[in-house]
Scaffold this active site. Structure first.
Site, PDB file in Angstrom:
ATOM      1  N   LYS A 121     -43.544 118.173  86.129  1.00 42.83           N
ATOM      2  CA  LYS A 121     -43.644 116.707  86.216  1.00 42.83           C
ATOM      3  C   LYS A 121     -44.901 116.225  85.492  1.00 42.83           C
ATOM      4  CE  LYS A 121     -45.482 114.489  90.064  1.00 42.83           C
ATOM      5  NZ  LYS A 121     -46.519 113.551  89.597  1.00 42.83           N
ATOM      6  N   ASN A 122     -46.033 116.830  85.803  1.00 47.39           N
ATOM      7  CA  ASN A 122     -47.304 116.321  85.271  1.00 47.39           C
ATOM      8  C   ASN A 122     -47.500 116.601  83.780  1.00 47.39           C
ATOM      9  OD1 ASN A 122     -47.787 115.323  87.750  1.00 47.39           O
ATOM     10  ND2 ASN A 122     -49.426 116.750  88.300  1.00 47.39           N
ATOM     11  N   CYS A 153     -48.777 107.105  94.524  1.00 49.10           N
ATOM     12  CA  CYS A 153     -48.940 107.561  95.911  1.00 49.10           C
ATOM     13  C   CYS A 153     -50.291 107.135  96.464  1.00 49.10           C
ATOM     14  CB  CYS A 153     -48.855 109.083  95.976  1.00 49.10           C
ATOM     15  SG  CYS A 153     -47.176 109.706  95.997  1.00 49.10           S
ATOM     16  N   ARG A 173     -57.628 105.222  93.585  1.00 47.62           N
ATOM     17  CA  ARG A 173     -57.298 105.858  92.314  1.00 47.62           C
ATOM     18  C   ARG A 173     -57.643 104.895  91.190  1.00 47.62           C
ATOM     19  NH1 ARG A 173     -51.753 109.166  92.887  1.00 47.62           N
ATOM     20  NH2 ARG A 173     -52.759 110.481  91.345  1.00 47.62           N
ATOM     21  N   PRO A 174     -58.944 104.704  90.953  1.00 49.65           N
ATOM     22  CA  PRO A 174     -59.360 103.745  89.929  1.00 49.65           C
ATOM     23  C   PRO A 174     -59.001 104.224  88.518  1.00 49.65           C
ATOM     24  CG  PRO A 174     -61.260 104.951  90.753  1.00 49.65           C
ATOM     25  CD  PRO A 174     -60.076 105.440  91.522  1.00 49.65           C
ATOM     26  N   ILE A 175     -59.086 103.314  87.553  1.00 53.37           N
ATOM     27  CA  ILE A 175     -58.849 103.703  86.157  1.00 53.37           C
ATOM     28  C   ILE A 175     -60.082 103.395  85.311  1.00 53.37           C
ATOM     29  CG2 ILE A 175     -56.318 103.588  86.198  1.00 53.37           C
ATOM     30  CD1 ILE A 175     -56.591 100.822  84.798  1.00 53.37           C
ATOM     31  N   ASP A 176     -61.250 103.324  85.996  1.00 54.65           N
ATOM     32  CA  ASP A 176     -62.486 102.987  85.285  1.00 54.65           C
ATOM     33  C   ASP A 176     -62.790 103.965  84.152  1.00 54.65           C
ATOM     34  OD1 ASP A 176     -62.796 104.782  87.430  1.00 54.65           O
ATOM     35  OD2 ASP A 176     -64.961 104.542  87.421  1.00 54.65           O
ATOM     36  N   LEU A 177     -62.572 105.255  84.375  1.00 53.51           N
ATOM     37  CA  LEU A 177     -62.869 106.245  83.329  1.00 53.51           C
ATOM     38  C   LEU A 177     -61.962 106.040  82.118  1.00 53.51           C
ATOM     39  CD1 LEU A 177     -63.248 109.501  85.479  1.00 53.51           C
ATOM     40  CD2 LEU A 177     -65.078 108.156  84.446  1.00 53.51           C
ATOM     41  N   ASP A 225     -52.926 119.212  94.652  1.00 47.58           N
ATOM     42  CA  ASP A 225     -51.521 118.915  94.933  1.00 47.58           C
ATOM     43  C   ASP A 225     -50.886 119.930  95.884  1.00 47.58           C
ATOM     44  OD1 ASP A 225     -51.677 116.712  93.370  1.00 47.58           O
ATOM     45  OD2 ASP A 225     -50.564 117.513  91.671  1.00 47.58           O
ATOM     46  N   ILE A 278     -60.976 116.285  95.713  1.00 54.77           N
ATOM     47  CA  ILE A 278     -60.465 115.448  94.617  1.00 54.77           C
ATOM     48  C   ILE A 278     -60.050 114.055  95.118  1.00 54.77           C
ATOM     49  CG2 ILE A 278     -58.843 115.321  92.663  1.00 54.77           C
ATOM     50  CD1 ILE A 278     -60.667 117.780  92.482  1.00 54.77           C
ATOM     51  N   ARG A 295     -39.767 111.832  93.917  1.00 55.12           N
ATOM     52  CA  ARG A 295     -40.534 111.514  92.700  1.00 55.12           C
ATOM     53  C   ARG A 295     -40.885 112.772  91.920  1.00 55.12           C
ATOM     54  NH1 ARG A 295     -44.861 106.907  93.696  1.00 55.12           N
ATOM     55  NH2 ARG A 295     -45.052 107.355  91.485  1.00 55.12           N
TER      56      ARG A 295
HETATM   57  C1  UD1 Z   1     -53.382 114.092  88.003  1.00 60.85           C
HETATM   58  C2  UD1 Z   1     -52.055 114.571  88.536  1.00 60.85           C
HETATM   59  C3  UD1 Z   1     -52.088 114.688  90.045  1.00 60.85           C
HETATM   60  C4  UD1 Z   1     -53.240 115.569  90.476  1.00 60.85           C
HETATM   61  C5  UD1 Z   1     -54.546 115.113  89.843  1.00 60.85           C
HETATM   62  C6  UD1 Z   1     -55.716 116.041  90.112  1.00 60.85           C
HETATM   63  C7  UD1 Z   1     -50.501 113.659  86.930  1.00 60.85           C
HETATM   64  C8  UD1 Z   1     -49.389 112.709  86.667  1.00 60.85           C
HETATM   65  N1  UD1 Z   1     -51.026 113.595  88.149  1.00 60.85           N
HETATM   66  O1  UD1 Z   1     -53.629 112.807  88.549  1.00 60.85           O
HETATM   67  O2  UD1 Z   1     -50.855 115.237  90.483  1.00 60.85           O
HETATM   68  O3  UD1 Z   1     -53.374 115.509  91.878  1.00 60.85           O
HETATM   69  O4  UD1 Z   1     -54.401 115.010  88.415  1.00 60.85           O
HETATM   70  O5  UD1 Z   1     -55.410 117.314  89.679  1.00 60.85           O
HETATM   71  O6  UD1 Z   1     -50.855 114.454  86.095  1.00 60.85           O
HETATM   72  N2  UD1 Z   1     -60.887 109.010  88.986  1.00 60.85           N
HETATM   73  C9  UD1 Z   1     -61.785 107.980  88.875  1.00 60.85           C
HETATM   74  N3  UD1 Z   1     -61.647 107.113  87.825  1.00 60.85           N
HETATM   75  C10 UD1 Z   1     -60.680 107.247  86.885  1.00 60.85           C
HETATM   76  C11 UD1 Z   1     -59.761 108.313  87.000  1.00 60.85           C
HETATM   77  C12 UD1 Z   1     -59.885 109.191  88.075  1.00 60.85           C
HETATM   78  O7  UD1 Z   1     -62.665 107.814  89.711  1.00 60.85           O
HETATM   79  O8  UD1 Z   1     -60.621 106.429  85.957  1.00 60.85           O
HETATM   80  C13 UD1 Z   1     -60.987 109.940  90.147  1.00 60.85           C
HETATM   81  C14 UD1 Z   1     -59.780 109.824  91.068  1.00 60.85           C
HETATM   82  O9  UD1 Z   1     -59.930 108.756  91.963  1.00 60.85           O
HETATM   83  C15 UD1 Z   1     -59.793 111.169  91.745  1.00 60.85           C
HETATM   84  C16 UD1 Z   1     -60.299 112.094  90.653  1.00 60.85           C
HETATM   85  O10 UD1 Z   1     -60.936 111.259  89.692  1.00 60.85           O
HETATM   86  O11 UD1 Z   1     -60.690 111.169  92.819  1.00 60.85           O
HETATM   87  C17 UD1 Z   1     -59.224 112.939  90.017  1.00 60.85           C
HETATM   88  O12 UD1 Z   1     -58.294 112.122  89.408  1.00 60.85           O
HETATM   89  P1  UD1 Z   1     -57.517 112.530  88.074  1.00 60.85           P
HETATM   90  O13 UD1 Z   1     -57.908 113.895  87.647  1.00 60.85           O
HETATM   91  O14 UD1 Z   1     -57.679 111.410  87.112  1.00 60.85           O
HETATM   92  O15 UD1 Z   1     -56.033 112.553  88.607  1.00 60.85           O
HETATM   93  P2  UD1 Z   1     -54.769 111.883  87.957  1.00 60.85           P
HETATM   94  O16 UD1 Z   1     -54.817 112.044  86.478  1.00 60.85           O
HETATM   95  O17 UD1 Z   1     -54.554 110.533  88.547  1.00 60.85           O
END
Ligand code: UD1
Length: 418
Positions: free
Chosen positions: A22-23, A116, A121-125, A304, A326, A396
């Protein structure tokens, strides 16, 4: 809405074939936008998250043909660059599509993604990285508007090796004359799969799988066929299902190295495991022992699989300490497992589990995708009838979950619920 009815207490036996990841599928589907040509993908799992991603691509103007696990995407006639809010909300990884649209059109509009509820789950990065490579971002309207003239050469340091932020940056930087270096990049196998896919199409991405990735922009991408890697989380789920039921199972079409930390913990728990090139055989231990787990970015223990492994530990002798590093809200499922007799307490980002002899059946409700799988695993172990509600989460991410479990001897059916 559907429920699973599980008549638990049966040992799982036999072989199961693991589906495509999936990922890995989600970012690769997004990447098909960049070439403006036809892409053939094999081993794409038939799951809800893939359906939503395909729906987004179609809404943007891509033509899609699907035959079981084979998907043909023609992005030639795609003209739209706004991802509709209602689809954005359905899926966290929809944000990855933004990077692919930037690569091709230098402009994209999207809203904050859903997904979920396992913590903030911010997108700031993601947005910071876009800015660093020359994308102007306007967050003042209901949509986030991104525009750029050209991608700039940059050396980028990620604060955290975020999987999604690494993928989004890779996608946005594929086309152009620049050179981007991502330091502290995520090293997950799905990142490698995305890089392999893009490189096969003509991209120049070096170092995927390490913590420094370099991307040299290229003029264009070409038509390509690609087979998605196996789903390591699904493989881990089945191994744990074998362990919790006291069974013997073999998972096929898996890359054992991808779940090495999970195999190590299963062995520590008392299971006998033999790994081959593309398969893993597990025989559950007579007595399962408590183990401690700390979730970490790859190659650490995957977050996961934390809810699913924690469920196994509820019937493992002794006290297990699970540290979730995480996502801060990934212990919700345990309240439901406690209804089945588990003994556990949450202390901040730590879950302390005191192993009990066995779980008993109950009516339980899924809280999220992997939490839902954890409840099914618990139901398989508890002798008697367990009902797992709110299957929409589980669907999902798992292809034919109940069918595969039935082939291993589980008594599980899907039934219309409330
Ligand atoms: C992906 C996987 C998910 C897995 C996760 C961690 C997919 C579709 N999903 O999710 O199944 O659990 O990796 O291995 O591939 N964060 C920030 N700011 C950001 C982005 C992330 O603070 O802009 C934080 C998140 O809140 C979290 C951590 O970074 O605490 C890890 O997130 P990230 O590695 O980005 O996970 P996803 O890509 O969302």
């Amino acid at each position: 809405m559907y429920d699973y009815i599980i008549n638990g207490g049966k040992k799982l036996h036999g072989e199961v074939t693991i589906s495509g990841s999936k990922n890995a599928s989600l970012p690769i589907l997004a990447a098909t936008i960049i070439s403006g040509k036809t892409t053939k993908l094999y081993n794409v799992p038939n799951i809800e998250d893939v359906k939503i991603t395909l729906k987004i691509l179609e809404t943007l103007g891509c033509k899609i043909k699907r035959d079981k696990n084979k998907v043909l995407i023609n992005s030639k006639y795609m003209t739209k660059t706004r991802i509709p809010d209602e689809l954005m909300r359905k899926l966290r990884s929809s944000v990855i599509i933004a990077g692919a649209i930037i690569a091709r059109f230098k402009s994209v509009e999207f809203s904050y993604p859903g997904g979920c509820d396992i913590g903030a789950r911010p997108i700031d990065l993601h947005l910071e990285n876009f800015k660093k490579i020359g994308v102007n971002i306007n967050e003042n309207s209901s949509y986030i508007e991104c525009k750029c003239d050209k991608i700039l050469t940059k050396n980028i340091q990620l604060d955290f090796p975020s999987v999604g932020a690494t993928e989004n940056l890779m996608l946005a930087s594929v086309l152009g004359n620049h050179e981007i270096t991502i330091n502290n990049s995520a090293m997950e196998p799905e990142i490698v799969d995305l890089a392999n896919f893009l490189n096969r199409a003509g991209a120049k991405i070096y170092g995927a799988g390490t913590n420094i990735i370099k991307i040299k922009g290229v003029e264009r991408l070409k038509e390509v066929s690609y087979k998605i890697m196996p789903d390591r989380i699904e493989a881990g789920t089945f191994l744990i299902a074998g362990a919790i039921t006291g069974g013997t199972i073999k998972v096929n079409d898996v890359v054992p190295e991808h779940i090495a930390p999970v195999v190590a913990k299963l062995r520590e728990c008392g299971c006998e495991i033999i790994t081959d090139k593309k398969s893993i055989y597990l025989s559950a231990g007579k007595k399962l022992k408590a183990v401690d787990i700390k979730t970490m970015p790859y190659p650490g223990f995957p977050t996961d699989l934390q809810p699913i492994f924690s469920t196994l530990l509820t019937i493992s002798k002794g006290t297990s300490i699970i540290t979730e590093n995480i996502f801060e809200n990934r212990f919700k499922f345990i309240q439901e497992i406690k209804r089945m007799g588990a003994k556990a307490t949450i202390e901040g980002k730590t879950l302390v589990i005191k192993g009990v002899k066995k779980l008993h059946p109950a009516n339980v409700e899924s809280t999220d995708l992997r939490g839902g799988a954890a409840l099914v695993i618990a139901g398989l172990s508890a002798k008697g009838k367990t009902r797992v509600k709110k299957l929409q989460y589980l669907l999902r991410g798992y292809e034919d979950f109940d069918k595969k479990l039935r082939l291993l001897g589980a008594d599980i059916i899907r039934e219309e619920g409330d």
